[in-house]
Each structure stands twice: as structure tokens, then as C-alpha cells.
Design a protein around this motif. Structure first.
Motif, PDB file in Angstrom:
ATOM      1  N   ARG A  18       0.975  -1.178   0.038  1.00 29.63           N
ATOM      2  CA  ARG A  18       0.105   0.156   0.008  1.00 29.63           C
ATOM      3  C   ARG A  18       0.676   1.309   0.299  1.00 29.63           C
ATOM      4  NH1 ARG A  18      -3.759  -0.909   4.805  1.00 29.63           N
ATOM      5  NH2 ARG A  18      -2.307  -1.429   5.917  1.00 29.63           N
ATOM      6  N   VAL A  19       1.909   0.981   0.475  1.00 27.76           N
ATOM      7  CA  VAL A  19       3.065   2.270   0.683  1.00 27.76           C
ATOM      8  C   VAL A  19       3.878   1.453   0.215  1.00 27.76           C
ATOM      9  CG1 VAL A  19       1.351   3.827   2.358  1.00 27.76           C
ATOM     10  CG2 VAL A  19       3.294   1.601   3.010  1.00 27.76           C
ATOM     11  N   PRO A  20       4.620   2.886  -0.552  1.00 26.13           N
ATOM     12  CA  PRO A  20       6.847   2.358  -1.009  1.00 26.13           C
ATOM     13  C   PRO A  20       7.389   2.139  -0.043  1.00 26.13           C
ATOM     14  CG  PRO A  20       5.720   4.350  -1.706  1.00 26.13           C
ATOM     15  CD  PRO A  20       4.420   4.047  -0.411  1.00 26.13           C
ATOM     16  N   GLY A  21       7.237   2.784   1.007  1.00 27.57           N
ATOM     17  CA  GLY A  21       8.268   2.777   2.219  1.00 27.57           C
ATOM     18  C   GLY A  21       8.305   1.685   3.096  1.00 27.57           C
ATOM     19  N   LEU A  22       8.719   1.319   4.028  1.00 25.14           N
ATOM     20  CA  LEU A  22       8.957   0.438   5.001  1.00 25.14           C
ATOM     21  C   LEU A  22       7.775  -0.034   5.671  1.00 25.14           C
ATOM     22  CD1 LEU A  22      12.278   0.617   6.233  1.00 25.14           C
ATOM     23  CD2 LEU A  22      11.892  -1.430   4.479  1.00 25.14           C
ATOM     24  N   ARG A  23       7.470  -0.815   6.225  1.00 26.26           N
ATOM     25  CA  ARG A  23       6.546  -1.033   7.302  1.00 26.26           C
ATOM     26  C   ARG A  23       6.590  -1.009   8.886  1.00 26.26           C
ATOM     27  NH1 ARG A  23       4.153  -6.403   3.985  1.00 26.26           N
ATOM     28  NH2 ARG A  23       3.021  -5.566   2.669  1.00 26.26           N
ATOM     29  N   ARG A  24       5.838  -0.624   9.323  1.00 18.47           N
ATOM     30  CA  ARG A  24       6.734  -0.711  10.719  1.00 18.47           C
ATOM     31  C   ARG A  24       6.904  -2.069  11.190  1.00 18.47           C
ATOM     32  NH1 ARG A  24       1.183   1.809  13.869  1.00 18.47           N
ATOM     33  NH2 ARG A  24       1.541   4.232  13.301  1.00 18.47           N
ATOM     34  N   GLU A  25       6.523  -3.024  10.896  1.00 21.44           N
ATOM     35  CA  GLU A  25       7.571  -4.237  11.466  1.00 21.44           C
ATOM     36  C   GLU A  25       8.855  -4.376  11.082  1.00 21.44           C
ATOM     37  OE1 GLU A  25       3.610  -5.642   8.913  1.00 21.44           O
ATOM     38  OE2 GLU A  25       3.980  -4.193  10.531  1.00 21.44           O
ATOM     39  N   GLU A  26       9.001  -4.213   9.689  1.00 27.29           N
ATOM     40  CA  GLU A  26      10.383  -4.424   8.767  1.00 27.29           C
ATOM     41  C   GLU A  26      11.665  -3.437   9.955  1.00 27.29           C
ATOM     42  OE1 GLU A  26       8.961  -5.568   4.275  1.00 27.29           O
ATOM     43  OE2 GLU A  26       8.795  -3.371   4.811  1.00 27.29           O
ATOM     44  N   LEU A  27      11.350  -1.871   9.823  1.00 32.54           N
ATOM     45  CA  LEU A  27      12.082  -1.272  10.242  1.00 32.54           C
ATOM     46  C   LEU A  27      12.376  -1.788  12.251  1.00 32.54           C
ATOM     47  CD1 LEU A  27      13.875   1.097  10.384  1.00 32.54           C
ATOM     48  CD2 LEU A  27      12.101   2.232  10.938  1.00 32.54           C
ATOM     49  N   ALA A  28      11.052  -2.580  12.358  1.00 33.95           N
ATOM     50  CA  ALA A  28      11.022  -3.060  13.797  1.00 33.95           C
ATOM     51  C   ALA A  28      12.307  -4.080  13.914  1.00 33.95           C
ATOM     52  CB  ALA A  28      10.124  -3.537  14.316  1.00 33.95           C
ATOM     53  N   MET A  29      11.983  -4.854  12.744  1.00 38.85           N
ATOM     54  CA  MET A  29      12.846  -6.048  12.938  1.00 38.85           C
ATOM     55  C   MET A  29      14.544  -5.197  12.782  1.00 38.85           C
ATOM     56  SD  MET A  29      12.904  -8.915   9.853  1.00 38.85           S
ATOM     57  CE  MET A  29      13.521  -7.662   8.933  1.00 38.85           C
ATOM     58  N   LEU A  30      14.238  -4.778  11.631  1.00 40.56           N
ATOM     59  CA  LEU A  30      16.307  -4.001  11.543  1.00 40.56           C
ATOM     60  C   LEU A  30      16.720  -3.285  12.659  1.00 40.56           C
ATOM     61  CD1 LEU A  30      15.215  -2.922   7.929  1.00 40.56           C
ATOM     62  CD2 LEU A  30      16.517  -4.643   8.256  1.00 40.56           C
ATOM     63  N   ALA A  31      15.974  -3.035  13.677  1.00 35.27           N
ATOM     64  CA  ALA A  31      16.528  -2.276  14.543  1.00 35.27           C
ATOM     65  C   ALA A  31      16.384  -2.862  15.765  1.00 35.27           C
ATOM     66  CB  ALA A  31      15.516  -0.660  15.303  1.00 35.27           C
ATOM     67  N   GLY A  32      15.825  -4.436  15.948  1.00 33.10           N
ATOM     68  CA  GLY A  32      15.987  -5.157  16.826  1.00 33.10           C
ATOM     69  C   GLY A  32      15.238  -4.643  18.217  1.00 33.10           C
ATOM     70  N   ILE A  33      14.197  -4.032  17.278  1.00 35.26           N
ATOM     71  CA  ILE A  33      12.677  -3.972  18.922  1.00 35.26           C
ATOM     72  C   ILE A  33      12.101  -4.498  18.265  1.00 35.26           C
ATOM     73  CG2 ILE A  33      14.528  -1.981  19.684  1.00 35.26           C
ATOM     74  CD1 ILE A  33      12.035  -0.204  18.255  1.00 35.26           C
ATOM     75  N   SER A  34      10.428  -4.120  18.974  1.00 33.54           N
ATOM     76  CA  SER A  34       9.655  -5.411  19.073  1.00 33.54           C
ATOM     77  C   SER A  34       8.749  -4.387  18.208  1.00 33.54           C
ATOM     78  CB  SER A  34       9.169  -5.835  20.299  1.00 33.54           C
ATOM     79  OG  SER A  34       7.930  -4.794  21.261  1.00 33.54           O
ATOM     80  N   ALA A  35       7.705  -5.020  16.959  1.00 30.96           N
ATOM     81  CA  ALA A  35       6.771  -4.175  16.535  1.00 30.96           C
ATOM     82  C   ALA A  35       5.982  -3.531  17.282  1.00 30.96           C
ATOM     83  CB  ALA A  35       6.413  -5.225  15.668  1.00 30.96           C
ATOM     84  N   PRO A  36       5.424  -4.333  18.492  1.00 30.23           N
ATOM     85  CA  PRO A  36       4.560  -2.853  19.240  1.00 30.23           C
ATOM     86  C   PRO A  36       5.046  -1.875  19.784  1.00 30.23           C
ATOM     87  CG  PRO A  36       3.963  -5.432  19.440  1.00 30.23           C
ATOM     88  CD  PRO A  36       6.086  -5.473  19.051  1.00 30.23           C
TER      89      PRO A  36
END
Length: 299
Positions: free
Chosen positions: A33-51
Motif C-alpha cells: 500500500r505504501v512504497p516505504g518500509l512497514r513498521r514491523e520491517e523497521l522494528a525487525m531491522l532495529a532489533g526491537i519489537s514491533a508493538p
């Protein structure tokens, strides 16, 4: 700014500017739906939980540790200036009572002496909101020769370089690559807004520029950060023609005082010659003492 705050705005904007392929994520042709990263994808890359990341982006958590912020900065591929800005936004206090109007900025006697000492080299002193607090004659002649040279002396009438760049036709024509100068102005204002989130005069300036300039509004919404300490600009000056100058911004290590902006050119270059011509053309005229006049007329 949205209802969640500056930190949320920044995280959302920068997340939206990173595509999965930029960070090595496979999408397998799925529709997004959007060209950028999803929240859960950024959270995974940063090593933190999505919530937990979602709470940060929704302004529900203001106590992110330095380690979490550094992890997010790395995941978002922020440079050093952007990383410092992220930390500043996370430290910003929650809004409480209405912010008081800050006192008018002034330069110190030492800064006045410095301006006098470098007479012959274009220089201006800018406050934190890019108000011109002082300039020498060459600084006035190079950057704003169409304005009253005494205008910085009255706080309510001081020129503002951000306004000039976006709203003044003379200043716009002065820069051959106006978009580059405009992006530098916006990037610097972003840094300042992160350091002084409760400055009502700064907020008023940003609001005014957003309303009066669509170009500013677009650049501001991009959330790009640019620490413009040294930059080369080609200028088309109405008196001395085209020249290329290096603008250097010198500030205290704490970054909480006025900044001195100095323009120089490569020694021996046509641009250096143009600056010399400008210095001769804008040098303060010497005032001859009346007695000397009388002595000169006596034969």
C-alpha cells in the motif's frame, strides 16, 4: 506536526523514504500500500519489537533508551546530523504550559570586534531562527545589498535569511542553484526545531513559511536534516557578476549561540577578484574632519 509529535513525524517520514530493496529486504513481488518500509520491517531491522516501535511512532512512549535510538538511526540509515536530531527529538519535553516569548537575541562585544577585524571579507551573524543580528559592509553587500544596512540594529525589523531565501525575489535570483540553498535552509531549521521545540517565534516562522511558500511546505514535510557547516554556492550578484563562494558557518561548540557565516573564494580565482571588487564598492566611506577640509582649501 501531527497529533503524536515531532518524533513521530520524523520516524514516519524517514520510514516512508526507505524502500525494502534499499535495506536488502525481499518483497517477492507483493503489492504494498505504501512504497516505504512497514513498521514491523523497521522494528525487525532495529532489533526491537514491533508493538514497542508502534508506540514510539504513535507518541505513546517517550523514554526510548540511547541504545534503541541508535538502533533505529542505523536501521533508518541516518547520518550523524540526523542521528543527533533523532536523539534531540526524543529528549524534547512534553508540552505543558504555554511557552514564553524568548528575549531578543543580541551579539556580544567580542563578536562585534570579530566582525570589525574581518572587514573586507563578507560576514553576517545569524541568530538561531536565522535572523540577521549583524553584518559587516561586505556581508550586507553580498547577501542583501537591496536592504537597509542598518536593519539588523532593530530587533523588530531584522532581516531573516530563511524568509529571504523563500520569499524574496532578489535573494532567490542570487543563487544559481536555488533549490540547493533552499534545502540547506530547511535542513538547518529542522535541526533548530529539534533543539528548541517550544520556541514560539521559531514555530511562528515555520508556520509562516509553510503558508506562504509551497516549496518550503514540501521540503519541510520531507523531514530531511542538513547540517550545512560548509557549502559552495554559485552566486549571480547584480554588482560583480557570477562568482562561486564557500560559505562557512562558525558556531560555539555548544551550538546555543549566534552563528558567524563567512564567505570566501579560492585565492587568485575570478571569484576572489569579484569579492575584492565588492569590498571596494561596499567599503565604508571615510569621513573627513571639518578642520581638515578647511586646511585643504587654504592656499
Amino acid at each position: 506536526m501531527n497529533k503524536h509529535g515531532h518524533l513521530a513525524d520524523f520516524l514516519q517520514a524517514r520510514r516512508g523514504q526507505l524502500r525494502p530493496e534499499d535495506v536488502g529486504l525481499q518483497t517477492y513481488g507483493e503489492r504494498r500500500r505504501v512504497p516505504g518500509l512497514r513498521r514491523e520491517e523497521l522494528a525487525m531491522l532495529a532489533g526491537i519489537s514491533a508493538p514497542y516501535y508502534a508506540r514510539l511512532e504513535q507518541g505513546q512512549s517517550r523514554n526510548a533508551s540511547r541504545e534503541v535510538l541508535d538502533a533505529l538511526a542505523s536501521a533508518l540509515r541516518l547520518d550523524e546530523s540526523e542521528r543527533a536530531h533523532l536523539h534531540a527529538l526524543a529528549r524534547a519535553p512534553k508540552r505543558g504550559r504555554a511557552a514564553t516569548r524568548p528575549p531578543a537575541e543580541r551579539i556580544t562585544p567580542a563578536t562585534s570586534a570579530l566582525l570589525a577585524a574581518i572587514e573586507g571579507t563578507p560576514a553576517i551573524v545569524l541568530g538561531r531562527r536565522s535572523d540577521v543580528l549583524a553584518w559587516n559592509s561586505q556581508g550586507h553587500g553580498l547577501f542583501a545589498g537591496h536592504l537597509d544596512p542598518d536593519s539588523p540594529n532593530t530587533p523588530g525589523e531584522r532581516p531573516n535569511m530563511a524568509r529571504l531565501v523563500f520569499l524574496d525575489a532578489h535573494t532567490r535570483d542570487l543563487y544559481a542553484d536555488w533549490p540547493a540553498k533552499a534545502r540547506a535552509v530547511v535542513g538547518n531549521l529542522r535541526l533548530t526545531a529539534g533543539l528548541y521545540p517550544d520556541d514560539p517565534l521559531l514555530a511562528g516562522l515555520i508556520g509562516e513559511l509553510t503558508m506562504r511558500s509551497q516549496e518550503f511546505a514540501t521540503m519541510w514535510a520531507d523531514h530531511r536534516i542538513l547540517a550545512c557547516d560548509v557549502a559552495d554556492y554559485e552566486m549571480r550578484h547584480p554588482l560583480v557578476g557570477t562568482l562561486t563562494v564557500t560559505q562557512q558557518t562558525l558556531q560555539s561548540p555548544q551550538g546555543n549561540g549566534p552563528a558567524l557565516v563567512v564567505a570566501t573564494a579560492a585565492p587568485g580565482s575570478p571569484s576572489a577578484t569579484a569579492l575584492t571588487l565588492l569590498a571596494h564598492g561596499t567599503a565604508p566611506r571615510a569621513t573627513t574632519h571639518p578642520r581638515q577640509d578647511a586646511a585643504t582649501r587654504t592656499t
